[in-house]
Design a protein around this motif. Structure first.
Motif, PDB file in Angstrom:
ATOM      1  N   VAL A 114       0.830  -1.346   0.029  1.00 59.54           N
ATOM      2  CA  VAL A 114       0.019  -0.039   0.034  1.00 59.54           C
ATOM      3  C   VAL A 114       0.873   1.248  -0.024  1.00 59.54           C
ATOM      4  O   VAL A 114       0.620   2.104  -0.765  1.00 59.54           O
ATOM      5  CB  VAL A 114      -1.051  -0.038   1.263  1.00 59.54           C
ATOM      6  N   GLY A 115       1.919   1.336   1.007  1.00 58.00           N
ATOM      7  CA  GLY A 115       2.763   2.592   1.043  1.00 58.00           C
ATOM      8  C   GLY A 115       3.643   2.436  -0.538  1.00 58.00           C
ATOM      9  O   GLY A 115       3.871   3.682  -0.614  1.00 58.00           O
ATOM     10  N   ALA A 116       4.170   1.345  -0.800  1.00 57.48           N
ATOM     11  CA  ALA A 116       4.876   1.444  -1.870  1.00 57.48           C
ATOM     12  C   ALA A 116       4.259   1.979  -3.082  1.00 57.48           C
ATOM     13  O   ALA A 116       4.850   2.691  -3.782  1.00 57.48           O
ATOM     14  CB  ALA A 116       5.460   0.088  -2.356  1.00 57.48           C
ATOM     15  N   GLY A 117       2.935   1.455  -3.520  1.00 54.80           N
ATOM     16  CA  GLY A 117       2.164   1.684  -4.413  1.00 54.80           C
ATOM     17  C   GLY A 117       1.742   3.272  -4.272  1.00 54.80           C
ATOM     18  O   GLY A 117       1.684   4.126  -5.265  1.00 54.80           O
ATOM     19  N   MET A 118       1.513   3.780  -3.109  1.00 55.00           N
ATOM     20  CA  MET A 118       1.205   5.381  -3.029  1.00 55.00           C
ATOM     21  C   MET A 118       2.339   6.058  -3.311  1.00 55.00           C
ATOM     22  O   MET A 118       2.339   7.189  -4.053  1.00 55.00           O
ATOM     23  CB  MET A 118       0.737   5.467  -1.506  1.00 55.00           C
ATOM     24  N   ALA A 119       3.780   5.589  -2.806  1.00 49.95           N
ATOM     25  CA  ALA A 119       4.722   6.432  -3.108  1.00 49.95           C
ATOM     26  C   ALA A 119       5.053   6.650  -4.407  1.00 49.95           C
ATOM     27  O   ALA A 119       5.538   7.615  -5.193  1.00 49.95           O
ATOM     28  CB  ALA A 119       5.986   5.943  -2.413  1.00 49.95           C
ATOM     29  N   CYS A 120       5.135   5.567  -5.431  1.00 48.79           N
ATOM     30  CA  CYS A 120       5.181   5.418  -6.651  1.00 48.79           C
ATOM     31  C   CYS A 120       4.200   6.239  -7.534  1.00 48.79           C
ATOM     32  O   CYS A 120       4.306   6.803  -8.685  1.00 48.79           O
ATOM     33  CB  CYS A 120       5.617   4.080  -7.091  1.00 48.79           C
ATOM     34  N   ALA A 121       3.152   6.239  -7.202  1.00 52.01           N
ATOM     35  CA  ALA A 121       2.006   6.719  -7.710  1.00 52.01           C
ATOM     36  C   ALA A 121       2.233   8.365  -7.809  1.00 52.01           C
ATOM     37  O   ALA A 121       2.031   9.092  -8.731  1.00 52.01           O
ATOM     38  CB  ALA A 121       0.614   6.479  -7.390  1.00 52.01           C
ATOM     39  N   LEU A 122       2.513   8.813  -6.530  1.00 50.16           N
ATOM     40  CA  LEU A 122       2.694  10.340  -6.216  1.00 50.16           C
ATOM     41  C   LEU A 122       3.885  10.645  -7.185  1.00 50.16           C
ATOM     42  O   LEU A 122       3.926  11.866  -7.641  1.00 50.16           O
ATOM     43  CB  LEU A 122       2.879  10.561  -4.869  1.00 50.16           C
ATOM     44  N   GLY A 123       4.894   9.804  -7.160  1.00 48.75           N
ATOM     45  CA  GLY A 123       6.280  10.225  -7.767  1.00 48.75           C
ATOM     46  C   GLY A 123       5.998  10.121  -9.251  1.00 48.75           C
ATOM     47  O   GLY A 123       6.636  11.048  -9.872  1.00 48.75           O
ATOM     48  N   LEU A 124       5.156   9.294  -9.890  1.00 45.82           N
ATOM     49  CA  LEU A 124       5.075   9.337 -11.283  1.00 45.82           C
ATOM     50  C   LEU A 124       4.460  10.558 -11.465  1.00 45.82           C
ATOM     51  O   LEU A 124       4.363  11.443 -12.618  1.00 45.82           O
ATOM     52  CB  LEU A 124       4.246   7.901 -11.802  1.00 45.82           C
ATOM     53  N   ALA A 125       3.148  10.860 -10.764  1.00 40.68           N
ATOM     54  CA  ALA A 125       2.263  11.938 -11.056  1.00 40.68           C
ATOM     55  C   ALA A 125       2.915  13.343 -11.061  1.00 40.68           C
ATOM     56  O   ALA A 125       2.848  14.366 -11.770  1.00 40.68           O
ATOM     57  CB  ALA A 125       1.270  12.044 -10.047  1.00 40.68           C
ATOM     58  N   LEU A 126       4.014  13.319 -10.002  1.00 38.24           N
ATOM     59  CA  LEU A 126       4.818  14.592  -9.812  1.00 38.24           C
ATOM     60  C   LEU A 126       5.940  14.856 -10.591  1.00 38.24           C
ATOM     61  O   LEU A 126       6.536  16.011 -10.520  1.00 38.24           O
ATOM     62  CB  LEU A 126       5.046  14.977  -8.203  1.00 38.24           C
ATOM     63  N   GLY A 127       6.301  13.924 -11.021  1.00 40.25           N
ATOM     64  CA  GLY A 127       7.706  13.795 -11.661  1.00 40.25           C
ATOM     65  C   GLY A 127       8.954  13.846 -10.519  1.00 40.25           C
ATOM     66  O   GLY A 127       9.907  14.506 -10.878  1.00 40.25           O
ATOM     67  N   ARG A 128       8.632  13.242  -9.496  1.00 43.09           N
ATOM     68  CA  ARG A 128       9.621  13.281  -8.146  1.00 43.09           C
ATOM     69  C   ARG A 128      10.133  11.695  -8.117  1.00 43.09           C
ATOM     70  O   ARG A 128       9.380  10.841  -8.061  1.00 43.09           O
ATOM     71  CB  ARG A 128       8.819  13.770  -6.881  1.00 43.09           C
ATOM     72  N   PRO A 129      11.459  11.642  -7.800  1.00 41.19           N
ATOM     73  CA  PRO A 129      11.998  10.395  -7.405  1.00 41.19           C
ATOM     74  C   PRO A 129      11.377   9.721  -5.987  1.00 41.19           C
ATOM     75  O   PRO A 129      11.132  10.471  -5.179  1.00 41.19           O
ATOM     76  CB  PRO A 129      13.451  10.653  -7.580  1.00 41.19           C
ATOM     77  N   VAL A 130      11.753   8.559  -5.986  1.00 38.12           N
ATOM     78  CA  VAL A 130      11.246   7.948  -4.902  1.00 38.12           C
ATOM     79  C   VAL A 130      12.384   6.757  -4.056  1.00 38.12           C
ATOM     80  O   VAL A 130      13.318   6.526  -5.047  1.00 38.12           O
ATOM     81  CB  VAL A 130       9.928   6.938  -5.174  1.00 38.12           C
ATOM     82  N   LEU A 131      12.082   6.468  -2.971  1.00 39.00           N
ATOM     83  CA  LEU A 131      13.421   5.897  -2.334  1.00 39.00           C
ATOM     84  C   LEU A 131      12.799   4.816  -1.307  1.00 39.00           C
ATOM     85  O   LEU A 131      12.023   5.342  -0.413  1.00 39.00           O
ATOM     86  CB  LEU A 131      14.290   6.647  -1.567  1.00 39.00           C
TER      87      LEU A 131
END
Length: 365
Positions: A114-131
């Motif tokens: 759940v957390g990983a999916g949320m982080a990557c969805a936000l990253g994709l939408a915002l153009g921000r990297p994830v870790l």
């Protein structure tokens, strides 16, 4: 900044660096925004701009423990409202975030997703990297958000629900395992003993509260692996001893409220004695004069009292996270991500094909 731009330009840590942290490894949903100034990680104070946390304790009480499927579904319900709450309290918009950090493991697979999916969805939408961040590294570094942050190097006692470890910490990502539990962790010993005593869920805090009314010397419970210089832990035998003592009292018809409190106090005393003694042995073995205590059990008041006394006697500095940051939370994940990025130990990614690691050894990070 578009996603294409993020992939084309090599990532560099901003100054200051703002990291959004997402924690969903078990039964707490946590979101936080942390700001780390420019400079070497661990030498400049980090700022917790805002954080929000939801605990699932009430939901799981009826079952006497965490139900993984229910935990995952509750994370889904809570994560977006908590994100909005955090940003509102910080007075920031999503585009103020530089990196999104999330708990990659260890933990419950469904909850982590759940957390990983949320982080990557936000990253994709915002153009921000994830870790992806190690959950225990979050606990380990959480005292750097306290009013009295530590300095490297130090000995760390990690005492969360399912983990009991002693680590030598020489810097961000420089961790040497010195000892760990070979069976039950200290948190499990608290919870399982509390369940046998008929206390509520979560058991650890309930047992600690009852222990204040009892005599810690009422029962001679075992202190496993306490002799010699052994730095590993074992609490399964203590749990068995608590069960055996309770059955003796019940058979004799003397297991009343007073004896229940005495057994709770004696159980806590045994766990705390082992944790304190092993921590002092680890300090002696390393020659270091700084101890960090982190994880949910680190909030136990009797443990803190005895560690404070022993460290003062040995002229050792001891550091704890703030009490509200002892349990799982997004702030520790954001901070760990920020410190890894600032130290150069990790690089974020804009490849949003994520995975999770329900089992993940901290020494391998």
């Amino acid at each position: 900044m578009s996603l294409g731009d993020a992939r084309a330009v090599p990532w560099q840590a901003a100054a200051p660096l703002r990291v959004l942290g997402i924690e969903s490894s078990c039964d707490e949903t946590g979101i936080a925004l942390v700001e780390l100034p420019d400079g070497v990680a661990g030498t400049q104070p980090a700022a917790l701009l805002a954080h929000a946390l939801h605990s699932q304790i009430d939901m799981h009480q009826a079952y006497g423990g965490v139900v993984p499927e229910l935990a995952s579904r509750d994370h889904i319900r809570r994560i977006v409202p908590l994100l909005r709450q955090t940003l509102a309290e910080a007075g920031q918009a999503l585009d103020a975030v530089d990196v999104i950090a999330y708990t990659r493991g260890p933990g419950l697979a469904g909850a982590l997703l759940v957390g990983a999916g949320m982080a990557c969805a936000l990253g994709l939408a915002l153009g921000r990297p994830v870790l992806g961040v190690h959950h225990l590294e979050g606990h380990l570094l959480s005292p750097f958000l306290s009013a009295d942050p530590p300095q490297f190097p130090f000995v760390a006692l990690l005492v969360s629900g399912g983990h009991t470890q002693l680590m030598r910490v020489d810097g961000v990502g420089a961790y040497t395992l010195m000892g760990e539990t070979i069976d039950d962790a200290a948190g499990e010993a608290f919870d399982k003993s509390a369940k046998m005593l008929g206390l509520g869920y979560p058991g650890g805090p309930a047992l600690a509260a009852l222990a204040t009314q009892g005599d810690p010397k009422a029962f001679a419970l075992p202190r496993p692996l306490l002799r010699g210089t052994e730095l590993d832990f074992s609490f399964a035998g203590l749990k068995t001893a608590v069960w055996t003592q309770q059955k003796k009292l019940e058979a004799a018809g003397t297991f009343d409220a007073t004896r229940q409190a005495d057994l709770a106090a004696s159980t806590q005393a045994a766990i705390v004695d082992v944790l304190v003694a092993k921590s002092m042995l680890a300090l002696k073995a390393t020659g270091l004069d700084r101890l960090v205590v982190a994880g949910g059990v680190g909030a136990n008041r009797e443990l803190r009292r005895q560690l404070d006394a022993q460290c003062q006697r040995r002229r050792v500095r001891v550091h704890y996270p703030e009490l509200h940051l002892c349990t799982d939370n997004g702030a520790m994940i954001a901070l760990a991500g920020a410190m890894r990025l600032r130290s150069g130990r990790s690089q974020p990614t804009t490849d949003f094909h994520f995975d999770v690691l329900p089992r993940w050894d901290l020494a391998s990070v």
